[in-house]
Scaffold this active site. Structure first.
Site, mmCIF file in Angstrom:
data_model
loop_
_atom_site.group_PDB
_atom_site.id
_atom_site.type_symbol
_atom_site.label_atom_id
_atom_site.label_comp_id
_atom_site.label_asym_id
_atom_site.label_seq_id
_atom_site.Cartn_x
_atom_site.Cartn_y
_atom_site.Cartn_z
ATOM 1 N N ASP A 49 -1.425 14.605 6.647
ATOM 2 C CA ASP A 49 -1.983 14.013 5.426
ATOM 3 C C ASP A 49 -3.129 14.898 4.913
ATOM 4 O O ASP A 49 -4.301 14.588 5.096
ATOM 5 C CB ASP A 49 -2.462 12.586 5.758
ATOM 6 N N SER A 97 0.964 4.310 0.759
ATOM 7 C CA SER A 97 0.071 5.124 1.579
ATOM 8 C C SER A 97 0.430 6.607 1.551
ATOM 9 O O SER A 97 1.588 6.977 1.767
ATOM 10 C CB SER A 97 0.176 4.600 3.021
ATOM 11 N N TRP A 108 0.865 -1.180 0.000
ATOM 12 C CA TRP A 108 0.000 0.000 0.000
ATOM 13 C C TRP A 108 0.903 1.231 0.000
ATOM 14 O O TRP A 108 1.595 1.497 1.000
ATOM 15 C CB TRP A 108 -0.884 -0.027 1.234
ATOM 16 N N ASP A 138 -2.167 4.862 -3.375
ATOM 17 C CA ASP A 138 -3.180 5.723 -2.743
ATOM 18 C C ASP A 138 -3.090 7.093 -3.429
ATOM 19 O O ASP A 138 -2.215 7.888 -3.107
ATOM 20 C CB ASP A 138 -2.825 5.829 -1.255
ATOM 21 N N HIS A 179 -14.454 2.949 3.926
ATOM 22 C CA HIS A 179 -13.590 3.365 5.034
ATOM 23 C C HIS A 179 -14.443 3.815 6.224
ATOM 24 O O HIS A 179 -15.543 4.347 6.046
ATOM 25 C CB HIS A 179 -12.669 4.501 4.580
HETATM 26 C C1 SPV Z 1 -3.517 6.149 3.903
HETATM 27 O O1 SPV Z 1 -2.842 5.256 4.440
HETATM 28 O O2 SPV Z 1 -3.015 7.173 3.423
HETATM 29 C C2 SPV Z 1 -4.974 6.015 3.816
HETATM 30 C C3 SPV Z 1 -5.668 5.210 4.826
HETATM 31 O O3 SPV Z 1 -5.556 6.613 2.949
HETATM 32 S S1 SPV Z 1 -6.194 6.303 6.069
HETATM 33 O O4 SPV Z 1 -5.038 7.032 6.570
HETATM 34 O O5 SPV Z 1 -6.808 5.481 7.092
HETATM 35 O O6 SPV Z 1 -7.165 7.218 5.486
HETATM 36 MG MG MG Z 2 -4.457 8.145 2.105
#
Ligand code: SPV
Ligand code: MG
Length: 288
Positions: free
Chosen positions: A52, A40, A38, A79, A184
């Site tokens: 983020d 991420s 992933w 992602d 999610h």
């Molecule tokens: C990420 O890992 O960047 C995701 C999952 O999108 S979350 O952080 O849970 O949104």
């Molecule tokens: Mg993400």
């Protein structure tokens, strides 16, 4: 890579996908036996010490996907957040991610700039359904390899809009051609997601990211039946932080590295991961 992921998806079992924020972490996931990586946004943002919130650019993320895909044999699920803009931006992003070696993308139905889904009081605004369907169609029309997997992620539960809205959106995204649906949730129990999965009558397989509800283990996931991919969303960066904090503190406390030395991997292990053995062979062959 896309055909490898498709092949695994055709095996009709649960795929285990581990977050990574570097080629090294991707390799460790591969050696541990995960099915995929992933890429991420959360992990890469954290690596840069940033929240983020769409601060990391597409170029930064793409560079990491490229570096990881050159270093692991595992398929990479990228992602791509909101797709870096509207449907037009999505066409550009898909071409770039496919070229960078990704096997799949996850694109979410939030507005740009996004706020981390896990933020307790995040501003979670969703796109109109039709607009997001356009983004999915743009992704499908752009992919060159039909095996490239387009996963539509609905944030309806994250935005507090309830199960009916989440089901409506998931059905609309499947109708637009999404290969899989990521649902999610940030509830700290699996109830919300389990209820969604039980109510889901579509054919598209489901993906989950159980960070907030860790008791949703693989036995419980498999019992539900319709979930085909579980993403462990941020456990590489959290494990790194845990380990670094511990070792750094012990070095300060003990006044040196003499006590931690036996508890961390030897330099030889890093040599192995770096491929130093290959360097030796090349040296022998070509250095004159
Ligand atoms: C990420 O890992 O960047 C995701 C999952 O999108 S979350 O952080 O849970 O949104
Ligand atoms: Mg993400």
């Amino acid at each position: 890579m896309a055909s490898i992921l498709r092949g695994k998806l055709n095996e009709s079992r649960l795929l285990h996908v581990m977050a990574a924020h570097s080629p090294l972490s991707a390799k460790l996931a591969e050696e541990t036996g995960f099915d995929g990586i992933w890429a991420s946004g959360f992990e890469l943002s954290a690596l840069y010490g940033l929240p983020d919130l769409s601060f990391i650019s597409m170029t930064q993320h793409l560079d990491m996907v490229r570096a990881m895909s050159g270093f692991t044999h595992l398929p990479i699920v990228a992602d791509i957040d909101t797709g870096f803009g509207n449907a037009i931006n999505v066409t550009h992003a898909i071409a770039e991610y496919e070229r960078a070696g990704a096997a799949a993308v996850v694109i979410e139905d939030k507005t740009f700039p996004k706020v981390s889904s896990l933020a307790i009081t995040g501003r979670q605004e969703l796109l109109r359904i039709e607009e997001f369907q356009g983004k999915i169609s743009a992704a499908l029309a752009t992919r060159r390899d039909p095996n490239f997997v387009v996963i539509a992620r609905t944030e309806a539960l994250i935005a507090g809009l309830g199960e009916a809205e989440a089901l409506k959106r998931a059905a609309a995204y499947e109708a637009a051609g999404a290969d899989m649906i990521l649902i999610h949730s940030k509830q700290n129990t699996p109830d919300e997601v389990e209820s969604f999965v039980r109510a889901w009558s579509g054919d598209a397989p489901i993906v989950i990211v159980p960070t907030a509800y860790p008791e949703m283990n693989e036995g419980r996931i498999s019992a539900l039946g319709k979930i085909r991919m579980v993403i462990y969303g941020n456990h590489a960066i959290r494990a790194s932080v845990t380990a670094m904090k511990d070792v750094f503190a012990r070095i300060r406390r003990d006044g040196g590295i003499h006590t931690v030395n036996k508890d961390i991997v030897p330099v030889e292990e890093i040599f192995r991961l770096q491929g130093m053995d290959r360097v030796k062979l090349v040296e022998k062959q070509f250095l004159r």
